[in-house]
Design a protein around this motif. Structure first.
Motif, mmCIF file in Angstrom:
data_model
loop_
_atom_site.group_PDB
_atom_site.id
_atom_site.type_symbol
_atom_site.label_atom_id
_atom_site.label_comp_id
_atom_site.label_asym_id
_atom_site.label_seq_id
_atom_site.Cartn_x
_atom_site.Cartn_y
_atom_site.Cartn_z
ATOM 1 N N ASP A 1 0.836 -1.205 0.000
ATOM 2 C CA ASP A 1 0.000 0.000 0.000
ATOM 3 C C ASP A 1 0.870 1.255 0.000
ATOM 4 O O ASP A 1 0.593 2.228 -0.704
ATOM 5 N N ALA B 1 1.232 4.025 -2.987
ATOM 6 C CA ALA B 1 1.043 5.458 -2.729
ATOM 7 C C ALA B 1 2.250 6.247 -3.222
ATOM 8 O O ALA B 1 2.105 7.333 -3.801
ATOM 9 N N TYR B 2 3.435 5.700 -3.032
ATOM 10 C CA TYR B 2 4.661 6.364 -3.495
ATOM 11 C C TYR B 2 4.672 6.458 -5.017
ATOM 12 O O TYR B 2 4.993 7.510 -5.574
ATOM 13 N N MET C 1 2.193 6.535 -6.963
ATOM 14 C CA MET C 1 1.156 7.482 -7.399
ATOM 15 C C MET C 1 1.470 8.913 -6.950
ATOM 16 O O MET C 1 0.657 9.816 -7.105
ATOM 17 N N LYS C 2 2.662 9.104 -6.376
ATOM 18 C CA LYS C 2 3.147 10.410 -5.922
ATOM 19 C C LYS C 2 2.338 10.971 -4.755
ATOM 20 O O LYS C 2 2.333 12.174 -4.523
ATOM 21 N N HIS C 3 1.683 10.077 -4.002
ATOM 22 C CA HIS C 3 1.007 10.478 -2.768
ATOM 23 C C HIS C 3 2.005 10.283 -1.623
ATOM 24 O O HIS C 3 1.889 9.362 -0.817
ATOM 25 N N TYR C 4 2.999 11.155 -1.578
ATOM 26 C CA TYR C 4 4.133 10.951 -0.683
ATOM 27 C C TYR C 4 3.753 11.043 0.789
ATOM 28 O O TYR C 4 4.296 10.312 1.619
ATOM 29 N N ASP C 5 2.844 11.952 1.128
ATOM 30 C CA ASP C 5 2.421 12.070 2.527
ATOM 31 C C ASP C 5 1.757 10.776 3.006
ATOM 32 O O ASP C 5 1.984 10.333 4.143
ATOM 33 N N LYS C 6 0.946 10.179 2.137
ATOM 34 C CA LYS C 6 0.291 8.923 2.489
ATOM 35 C C LYS C 6 1.321 7.803 2.632
ATOM 36 O O LYS C 6 1.255 6.996 3.570
ATOM 37 N N ALA C 7 2.281 7.762 1.713
ATOM 38 C CA ALA C 7 3.331 6.736 1.776
ATOM 39 C C ALA C 7 4.134 6.882 3.063
ATOM 40 O O ALA C 7 4.427 5.888 3.742
ATOM 41 N N SER D 1 3.147 8.175 5.900
ATOM 42 C CA SER D 1 2.310 7.760 7.024
ATOM 43 C C SER D 1 2.273 6.241 7.165
ATOM 44 O O SER D 1 2.378 5.704 8.275
ATOM 45 N N ALA E 1 9.093 14.406 -0.884
ATOM 46 C CA ALA E 1 8.257 15.425 -0.237
ATOM 47 C C ALA E 1 9.068 16.670 0.116
ATOM 48 O O ALA E 1 8.563 17.585 0.768
#
Length: 262
Positions: free
Chosen positions: A39, A43-44, A46-52, A54, A80
């Protein structure tokens, strides 16, 4: 009219309680959502770095630290644009495995963004050679080499004591001596790497700019250091302040919250 209202309220109470219970269950389910490294990796990607970030942090907290989790967390922080935290986690990955070439390369790349001009103390050739050699393998590998060499040494000694032929006895002695030397060096290498893994004196500057002071709470400023700078904690006796030393030997005090241990 009031009697009717009371009756309606009485009739609705069970449904209200059920709705509240269902809401609590929904919240509990959300809180207990199981996340995996996949997961975080997704997230990484998909460039959702804050989620990755966390998820990686949650995995480290719940499942324990590994060099891969620290390495991935460092990558996420770098993307990030949090260079200090990226360097911190690359260093933590290397503390667990000093032979990790990917972590070394990314650490060096991230360190290029440090604003300070870092002047390191010159290192003797033999010290550099020794450090490079022991970093060839990890602690476990050196331990296996030490045990194997010890067993070979015992076999060589046994051959020397049992066999009567001079040539074979001489070979057994040579093998035993070489194996003892290897065993001795492997033990030193394993112990050195173990000390690196367990060393808690190194820290990374987490604030954009930190002023080193001549004493805890002093008004005398010595030098400014910046985010990502690596320091060695030399005095850990005060909770709110730490005495630190830079690579060039400069010593001063910084606030505890301005640095984070590797």
């Amino acid at each position: 009219m009031k009697r009717v209202s009371y009756i309606l309220l009485f009739l609705l109470l069970p449904f209200m309680a059920l709705a509240e219970t269902q809401t609590d269950i929904a919240i509990e389910a959300a809180d207990n959502t199981v996340v995996t490294k996949s997961d975080a990796d997704d997230a990484y990607e998909m460039k959702h770095y804050d989620k990755a970030i966390s998820i990686y942090k949650a995995l480290i907290k719940d499942e324990g630290a590994t060099k891969q989790l620290y390495y991935n967390l460092g990558n996420a922080y770098y993307r990030a644009n949090e260079i200090g935290k990226a360097i911190l986690n690359y260093e933590r990955a290397l503390r667990l495995d000093p032979t990790d070439e990917d972590a070394k390369a990314n650490l060096e790349f991230a360190q290029e963004y440090i604003k300070d001009e870092v002047t390191e103390q010159p290192e003797l050739f033999l010290v550099s050679w020794f450090n490079a050699l022991i970093n060839t393998f990890g602690v476990d590998t050196w331990a296996v080499i030490a045990v194997t060499a010890f067993i070979i040494a015992l076999v060589g000694i046994a051959v020397m004591l049992v066999v009567k032929k001079r040539g074979i006895r001489s070979t057994g002695l040579t093998i035993a001596v070489i194996a003892v030397v290897i065993c001795f060096f492997a033990n030193i290498a394993a112990a050195s790497l173990h000390n690196i893994v367990t060393d808690k004196s190194k820290a990374i500057v987490m604030k954009e700019e930190v002023t080193m002071m001549s004493a805890p709470g002093s008004s005398t400023a010595l030098i400014k250091i910046h985010e990502g700078r690596k320091v060695t904690i030399t005095d850990d006796t005060i909770d709110s302040w730490k005495e630190v030393q830079l690579e060039d030997g400069t010593v001063g005090w910084v606030k505890s919250g301005d640095i984070e241990r590797i």
